[in-house]
Design a protein around this motif. Structure first.
Motif, PDB file in Angstrom:
ATOM      1  N   ARG A 151       2.332  10.112 -14.099  1.00  0.00           N
ATOM      2  CA  ARG A 151       2.818  11.161 -13.200  1.00  0.00           C
ATOM      3  C   ARG A 151       1.656  11.908 -12.554  1.00  0.00           C
ATOM      4  NH1 ARG A 151       7.407   8.586 -12.942  1.00  0.00           N
ATOM      5  NH2 ARG A 151       8.983   9.133 -14.519  1.00  0.00           N
ATOM      6  N   ASP A 152       1.963  12.682 -11.530  1.00  0.00           N
ATOM      7  CA  ASP A 152       0.929  13.432 -10.818  1.00  0.00           C
ATOM      8  C   ASP A 152       0.248  14.452 -11.713  1.00  0.00           C
ATOM      9  OD1 ASP A 152       1.497  12.007  -8.549  1.00  0.00           O
ATOM     10  OD2 ASP A 152       2.795  13.546  -7.657  1.00  0.00           O
ATOM     11  N   ASN A 153       0.945  14.931 -12.758  1.00  0.00           N
ATOM     12  CA  ASN A 153       0.344  15.905 -13.676  1.00  0.00           C
ATOM     13  C   ASN A 153      -0.387  15.228 -14.834  1.00  0.00           C
ATOM     14  OD1 ASN A 153       2.437  14.913 -15.210  1.00  0.00           O
ATOM     15  ND2 ASN A 153       3.450  16.894 -15.560  1.00  0.00           N
ATOM     16  N   GLY A 154      -0.514  13.898 -14.804  1.00  0.00           N
ATOM     17  CA  GLY A 154      -1.242  13.181 -15.840  1.00  0.00           C
ATOM     18  C   GLY A 154      -0.394  12.663 -16.967  1.00  0.00           C
ATOM     19  N   GLU A 155       0.883  13.044 -17.019  1.00  0.00           N
ATOM     20  CA  GLU A 155       1.755  12.538 -18.070  1.00  0.00           C
ATOM     21  C   GLU A 155       2.029  11.056 -17.867  1.00  0.00           C
ATOM     22  OE1 GLU A 155       4.377  16.540 -19.052  1.00  0.00           O
ATOM     23  OE2 GLU A 155       5.082  15.103 -17.547  1.00  0.00           O
ATOM     24  N   GLU A 156       2.154  10.334 -18.986  1.00  0.00           N
ATOM     25  CA  GLU A 156       2.416   8.901 -18.926  1.00  0.00           C
ATOM     26  C   GLU A 156       3.817   8.603 -19.444  1.00  0.00           C
ATOM     27  OE1 GLU A 156      -0.712   6.996 -21.077  1.00  0.00           O
ATOM     28  OE2 GLU A 156      -2.056   7.028 -19.362  1.00  0.00           O
ATOM     29  N   VAL A 157       4.495   7.716 -18.751  1.00  0.00           N
ATOM     30  CA  VAL A 157       5.862   7.339 -19.098  1.00  0.00           C
ATOM     31  C   VAL A 157       5.920   5.833 -19.286  1.00  0.00           C
ATOM     32  CG1 VAL A 157       8.265   7.323 -18.297  1.00  0.00           C
ATOM     33  CG2 VAL A 157       6.794   9.284 -17.767  1.00  0.00           C
ATOM     34  N   VAL A 158       6.509   5.399 -20.408  1.00  0.00           N
ATOM     35  CA  VAL A 158       6.693   3.968 -20.630  1.00  0.00           C
ATOM     36  C   VAL A 158       7.776   3.462 -19.687  1.00  0.00           C
ATOM     37  CG1 VAL A 158       7.458   2.191 -22.248  1.00  0.00           C
ATOM     38  CG2 VAL A 158       5.967   4.036 -23.043  1.00  0.00           C
ATOM     39  N   GLU A 159       7.433   2.505 -18.850  1.00  0.00           N
ATOM     40  CA  GLU A 159       8.380   1.912 -17.918  1.00  0.00           C
ATOM     41  C   GLU A 159       8.963   0.623 -18.485  1.00  0.00           C
ATOM     42  OE1 GLU A 159      10.250  -0.005 -14.701  1.00  0.00           O
ATOM     43  OE2 GLU A 159       8.607  -0.794 -15.891  1.00  0.00           O
ATOM     44  N   SER A 160       8.122  -0.186 -19.113  1.00  0.00           N
ATOM     45  CA  SER A 160       8.566  -1.431 -19.745  1.00  0.00           C
ATOM     46  C   SER A 160       7.655  -1.753 -20.920  1.00  0.00           C
ATOM     47  CB  SER A 160       8.521  -2.617 -18.768  1.00  0.00           C
ATOM     48  OG  SER A 160       9.494  -2.522 -17.772  1.00  0.00           O
ATOM     49  N   ARG A 161       8.215  -2.446 -21.894  1.00  0.00           N
ATOM     50  CA  ARG A 161       7.404  -2.940 -23.022  1.00  0.00           C
ATOM     51  C   ARG A 161       7.942  -4.307 -23.410  1.00  0.00           C
ATOM     52  NH1 ARG A 161       6.390   1.535 -26.879  1.00  0.00           N
ATOM     53  NH2 ARG A 161       4.490   1.763 -25.650  1.00  0.00           N
ATOM     54  N   VAL A 162       7.063  -5.287 -23.454  1.00  0.00           N
ATOM     55  CA  VAL A 162       7.456  -6.670 -23.721  1.00  0.00           C
ATOM     56  C   VAL A 162       6.513  -7.276 -24.755  1.00  0.00           C
ATOM     57  CG1 VAL A 162       7.712  -8.989 -22.748  1.00  0.00           C
ATOM     58  CG2 VAL A 162       8.402  -6.990 -21.396  1.00  0.00           C
ATOM     59  N   ASP A 163       7.082  -7.883 -25.808  1.00  0.00           N
ATOM     60  CA  ASP A 163       6.309  -8.685 -26.738  1.00  0.00           C
ATOM     61  C   ASP A 163       6.376 -10.123 -26.248  1.00  0.00           C
ATOM     62  OD1 ASP A 163       5.196 -10.133 -28.809  1.00  0.00           O
ATOM     63  OD2 ASP A 163       6.168  -8.976 -30.402  1.00  0.00           O
TER      64      ASP A 163
END
Length: 297
Positions: A71-83
């Motif tokens: 995000r613009d404020n530096g926060e990170e968001v998990v969009e996808s996770r794949v093994d």
């Protein structure tokens, strides 16, 4: 809701390498769920790039790869996770709930996913229902290239990925679908809600276009992230569709909503029985019947 991990500043050489990758990533062939990420180390950074729509990071830990939106404020968001060693599983909770669609439309022949991300839902369908035809709409060409190079998802066989806006596609496409999965998120801005859902993809007009693209007794499934107006979003969906089923997630305060165009509603008892039958058919590494028990009465 789990906390969002703060973005860590990279070393100058990392940023330089990232800039080179950003310049070349779109040359690769290729085929947006978002959940708030728990505080954790992100693993080895494979890619950092800024597209027209989002700031994106890819990390890996052993065989697991994670696509993050920053995000613009530096926060990170998990969009996808794949093994990559377990493509039959879904590591992010809401993606599992999205496939409660099978309770309401047990034998889909053609489905549409609006929002690609790392393509975990595409992998799941290919593993558990390989005969179903899958169309994907993704507005960001950089995401399409990343999904190809880092997550192994691309157009081919029964999968067709389209780089376009979801509303434009649904307005002009001739195709009809048994199931439509709504999972489109962008960087929060004036054109989105607080969690990044484009505002034009959550109106009665848009839901009308969705219904036109559904076969009789078709369903549409929505991933709703927690935000102050989420109950208003649910009310709008209920206004647009005859039968709506709301499932509350366990890992955070989000919802998955299944909306059906079928004439008759299913009872909680029937939903539970159908979910058990799907468990026996798909043999997924999680329980559909357990998820069906999260139906909001």
């Amino acid at each position: 809701m789990p906390q969002v991990r703060a973005f860590r500043n990279g070393l100058p050489w990392v940023l330089a390498v990232s800039a080179l990758i950003a310049a070349s990533v779109c040359t690769f062939r290729g085929p947006f769920p978002a959940v708030w990420a728990a505080v954790q180390q992100p693993g080895e950074v494979m890619l950092e790039v800024k597209s027209e729509f989002s700031r994106i990071k890819v990390t890996r830990e052993n065989t697991t790869r994670t696509l993050w939106f920053v995000r613009d404020n530096g926060e990170e968001v998990v969009e996808s996770r794949v093994d990559l060693a377990r493509l039959n599983d879904l590591l992010v909770e809401y993606t599992r709930y999205m496939f409660l669609s099978y309770v309401f439309r047990p034998n889909p022949e053609k489905v549409l996913i609006v929002g690609l991300g790392g393509g975990s839902m595409v992998h799941f369908l290919q593993q558990h229902d390989p005969k179903v035809k899958v169309d994907v709409v993704e507005i960001d060409p950089t995401i399409v290239s990343i999904a190809d190079r880092y997550f192994g998802v691309r157009t081919g066989r029964n999968v067709n990925i389209n780089v376009t806006d979801g509303l434009d596609y649904l307005t002009h496409a001739d195709a009809k679908y048994d199931v439509i999965y709504m999972d489109a998120f962008l960087r929060p801005s004036g054109g989105t809600d607080k969690v990044g859902v484009p505002l034009h993809l959550k109106t009665l007009k848009f839901y009308g276009e969705v219904q036109k693209r559904l076969n009789p007794d078709g369903v549409v499934v929505f991933n709703l992230n927690p935000h102050l107006s989420v109950q208003e979003d649910i009310r709008t969906i209920k206004e647009a569709f005859a039968n709506t089923y709301v499932f509350r997630l366990t890992g955070y305060d989000g919802f998955v909503v299944v909306a059906s165009t079928a004439e008759n509603a299913l009872s909680p008892k029937t939903i539970s029985a159908e979910a058990a039958r799907i468990d026996g058919r798909l043999h997924a590494p999680f329980s559909f019947r357990k998820m069906a028990g999260r139906l909001v009465k």
